[in-house]
Design an enzyme around this catalytic site. Structure first.
Site, PDB file in Angstrom:
ATOM      1  N   CYS A  36       4.773  -7.297   8.094  1.00  0.00           N
ATOM      2  CA  CYS A  36       5.631  -6.806   9.179  1.00  0.00           C
ATOM      3  C   CYS A  36       5.730  -7.896  10.235  1.00  0.00           C
ATOM      4  O   CYS A  36       4.779  -8.637  10.452  1.00  0.00           O
ATOM      5  CB  CYS A  36       5.018  -5.542   9.787  1.00  0.00           C
ATOM      6  SG  CYS A  36       6.018  -4.778  11.080  1.00  0.00           S
ATOM      7  N   CYS A  44      -2.644   2.023   7.953  1.00  0.00           N
ATOM      8  CA  CYS A  44      -2.057   0.883   8.645  1.00  0.00           C
ATOM      9  C   CYS A  44      -2.432  -0.487   8.104  1.00  0.00           C
ATOM     10  O   CYS A  44      -2.888  -1.350   8.849  1.00  0.00           O
ATOM     11  CB  CYS A  44      -2.408   0.946  10.129  1.00  0.00           C
ATOM     12  SG  CYS A  44      -2.229   2.574  10.820  1.00  0.00           S
ATOM     13  N   GLU A  87       0.816  -1.214   0.000  1.00  0.00           N
ATOM     14  CA  GLU A  87       0.000   0.000   0.000  1.00  0.00           C
ATOM     15  C   GLU A  87       0.851   1.266   0.000  1.00  0.00           C
ATOM     16  O   GLU A  87       1.919   1.300   0.588  1.00  0.00           O
ATOM     17  CB  GLU A  87      -0.840   0.055   1.283  1.00  0.00           C
ATOM     18  CG  GLU A  87      -1.898  -0.985   1.382  1.00  0.00           C
ATOM     19  CD  GLU A  87      -2.650  -0.901   2.702  1.00  0.00           C
ATOM     20  OE1 GLU A  87      -2.680   0.178   3.328  1.00  0.00           O
ATOM     21  OE2 GLU A  87      -3.208  -1.925   3.113  1.00  0.00           O
ATOM     22  N   CYS A 113      -2.058  -3.025  15.423  1.00  0.00           N
ATOM     23  CA  CYS A 113      -1.735  -2.697  14.031  1.00  0.00           C
ATOM     24  C   CYS A 113      -2.147  -3.797  13.051  1.00  0.00           C
ATOM     25  O   CYS A 113      -1.863  -4.969  13.256  1.00  0.00           O
ATOM     26  CB  CYS A 113      -0.239  -2.432  13.915  1.00  0.00           C
ATOM     27  SG  CYS A 113       0.280  -1.948  12.266  1.00  0.00           S
ATOM     28  N   CYS A 168       2.859  -5.561  16.762  1.00  0.00           N
ATOM     29  CA  CYS A 168       2.148  -4.598  17.622  1.00  0.00           C
ATOM     30  C   CYS A 168       0.658  -4.960  17.683  1.00  0.00           C
ATOM     31  O   CYS A 168       0.036  -5.257  16.663  1.00  0.00           O
ATOM     32  CB  CYS A 168       2.319  -3.174  17.094  1.00  0.00           C
ATOM     33  SG  CYS A 168       4.037  -2.609  17.079  1.00  0.00           S
ATOM     34  N   CYS A 207       3.008   8.357   1.657  1.00  0.00           N
ATOM     35  CA  CYS A 207       3.362   7.453   2.750  1.00  0.00           C
ATOM     36  C   CYS A 207       3.681   6.095   2.142  1.00  0.00           C
ATOM     37  O   CYS A 207       2.817   5.460   1.534  1.00  0.00           O
ATOM     38  CB  CYS A 207       2.192   7.358   3.729  1.00  0.00           C
ATOM     39  SG  CYS A 207       2.429   6.150   5.051  1.00  0.00           S
TER      40      CYS A 207
HETATM   41  N1  SAH Z   1       6.911   0.181  11.712  1.00  0.00           N
HETATM   42  C1  SAH Z   1       7.000   1.620  11.791  1.00  0.00           C
HETATM   43  C2  SAH Z   1       6.249   2.369  10.713  1.00  0.00           C
HETATM   44  C3  SAH Z   1       4.865   1.911  10.291  1.00  0.00           C
HETATM   45  S1  SAH Z   1       3.453   2.214  11.301  1.00  0.00           S
HETATM   46  C4  SAH Z   1       6.563   2.064  13.159  1.00  0.00           C
HETATM   47  O1  SAH Z   1       6.163   1.253  13.959  1.00  0.00           O
HETATM   48  O2  SAH Z   1       6.689   3.241  13.445  1.00  0.00           O
HETATM   49  C5  SAH Z   1       3.037   3.889  11.223  1.00  0.00           C
HETATM   50  C6  SAH Z   1       2.404   4.370  12.536  1.00  0.00           C
HETATM   51  O3  SAH Z   1       1.028   3.952  12.658  1.00  0.00           O
HETATM   52  C7  SAH Z   1       3.113   3.845  13.761  1.00  0.00           C
HETATM   53  O4  SAH Z   1       3.286   4.876  14.688  1.00  0.00           O
HETATM   54  C8  SAH Z   1       2.119   2.810  14.267  1.00  0.00           C
HETATM   55  O5  SAH Z   1       2.342   2.514  15.615  1.00  0.00           O
HETATM   56  C9  SAH Z   1       0.809   3.480  13.977  1.00  0.00           C
HETATM   57  N2  SAH Z   1      -0.355   2.592  14.026  1.00  0.00           N
HETATM   58  C10 SAH Z   1      -0.440   1.292  13.726  1.00  0.00           C
HETATM   59  N3  SAH Z   1      -1.682   0.820  13.922  1.00  0.00           N
HETATM   60  C11 SAH Z   1      -2.424   1.859  14.356  1.00  0.00           C
HETATM   61  C12 SAH Z   1      -3.798   2.015  14.717  1.00  0.00           C
HETATM   62  N4  SAH Z   1      -4.657   0.989  14.694  1.00  0.00           N
HETATM   63  N5  SAH Z   1      -4.204   3.241  15.089  1.00  0.00           N
HETATM   64  C13 SAH Z   1      -3.351   4.289  15.117  1.00  0.00           C
HETATM   65  N6  SAH Z   1      -2.057   4.204  14.775  1.00  0.00           N
HETATM   66  C14 SAH Z   1      -1.578   3.005  14.403  1.00  0.00           C
END
Ligand code: SAH
Length: 347
Positions: free
Chosen positions: A111, A330, A91, A118, A115, A104
């Protein structure tokens, strides 16, 4: 095995030409064509037929296909789902602000960071993206949309510091004067906190903006929602951030997705302020995007938390959400497409 020519620097292409008995200036010529988005050597019209044929035998040019494209009716945000040469999908999101267009980009297919909130990590990591495949997202988004890209955020699918060599090469390519020529100060890189990667970036002293996905200032909560914290503890992370700031003089931006009853307590705001002391950090509060598969829910205390931080001298902003109607965040679109594909196959 043919080589991925768009992942090569201009110097490397020139050397490869010299090694084939060609004039080194061909390096400059070919590099410029690639970074204008040609899809085949055929399109390089100022290069003779013979050489074009030779190039075709030795190299390939990556070019993703638009698998899906969604345009937000609310704010014009565009989300691309690209299909790569090997069939995998990634994406890219294009956002327009008054100060320019930001793209972006994803750094991996999937990944492996795990987390809890995510969507990108739900199917694990399939593979790293090549430098050319990260660049293509910028290049072909610009070509398809007709909009000039001025800013890049490495905040799509994947963990950039888990694919650092390819990401560094991408940065070199996209920064090149004969390429897209996008300055480091117009690029942000977001990480969940891979310490060796942060240290390496600090040593390189690149002028990009580092974003750290913090999401909790205390070890216990952070380990619960971000497994990476068990390998690289949040206190070590803060230490690395302080060092990074001292080395580069660049203010770090901290991402904080607000989750109901998990990381939205006042004591956590106070702890952030305490741990940031001595460094001009900026906290970006993100209303959690509801991911259907996750029991975590959006916090209702975003404003209070922001005021608490501000009251303790920490700059905190609430991120404006774009593309709410097009799964623009995300890994959600890729996820949806994967599910649909699975259903197709089961039929
Ligand atoms: N792996 C990297 C970059 C990709 S994620 C990182 O972790 O920073 C981009 C951002 O979106 C990160 O800050 C991540 O924590 C956030 N993110 C992921 N899922 C999310 C969600 N459901 N709601 C809000 N932010 C989210």
């Amino acid at each position: 095995m043919r080589e991925d020519i768009k992942s090569m620097t201009q110097e490397e292409i020139a050397q490869a030409m010299a090694a084939r008995g060609e004039k080194p200036f061909r390096g400059r010529q070919i590099f410029a064509w690639l970074h204008r988005g040609v899809r085949s050597f055929e399109e390089m019209t100022d290069i003779g037929k013979d050489l074009r044929r030779k190039l075709e035998g030795a190299f390939y040019i990556t070019a993703p296909a638009v698998e899906r494209k969604q345009v937000s009716r609310l704010d014009g945000t565009v989300k691309y789902l690209w299909r790569l040469g090997d069939g995998n999908c990634i994406e890219t999101v294009l956002m327009s602000y008054h100060h320019g267009n930001t793209v972006c980009v994803s750094s991996q297919v999937g990944c492996r960071m795990g987390c809890a909130f995510c969507a990108s990590t739900l199917g694990g990591k399939v593979r790293d993206l090549r430098p050319s495949e990260i660049l293509d997202q910028v290049l072909f988004t610009q070509l398809d949309s007709g909009k000039n890209i001025s800013n890049i955020v490495l905040m799509g699918i994947g963990e950039p510091l888990d694919n650092l060599d390819n990401v560094l090469r991408f940065l070199e390519l996209v920064n090149h004067p004969q390429g897209l020529n996008i300055g480091m100060r117009h690029i942000s890189l977001s990480t969940c906190g891979i310490l060796p990667g942060i240290r390496r970036l600090g040593e390189l002293g690149l002028q990009l903006t580092l974003s750290v996905s913090l999401h909790a200032p205390d070890s216990e909560t952070r380990s619960r929602i971000m497994p990476v914290n068990r390998a690289y503890d949040v206190d070590e992370l803060f230490k690395a951030c302080h060092e990074y700031f001292q080395r580069t003089g660049r203010r770090i931006s901290f991402e904080y997705a607000m989750i109901d009853g998990v990381n939205d307590h006042d004591w956590q705001a106070d702890m952030i302020a305490a741990k940031l002391r001595g460094m001009p950090g900026h906290v970006n509060l993100i209303p959690l995007n509801d991911v259907a598969e996750s029991p975590l829910k959006p916090s209702r205390r975003v404003r209070q938390f922001q005021q608490r931080l501000e009251g303790r001298g920490v700059t905190a902003t609430v991120r404006r959400s774009l593309g709410g109607d097009i799964d623009a965040s995300c890994g959600q679109l890729r996820r949806k497409a994967m599910e649909e594909e699975k259903k197709e196959n089961e039929r």
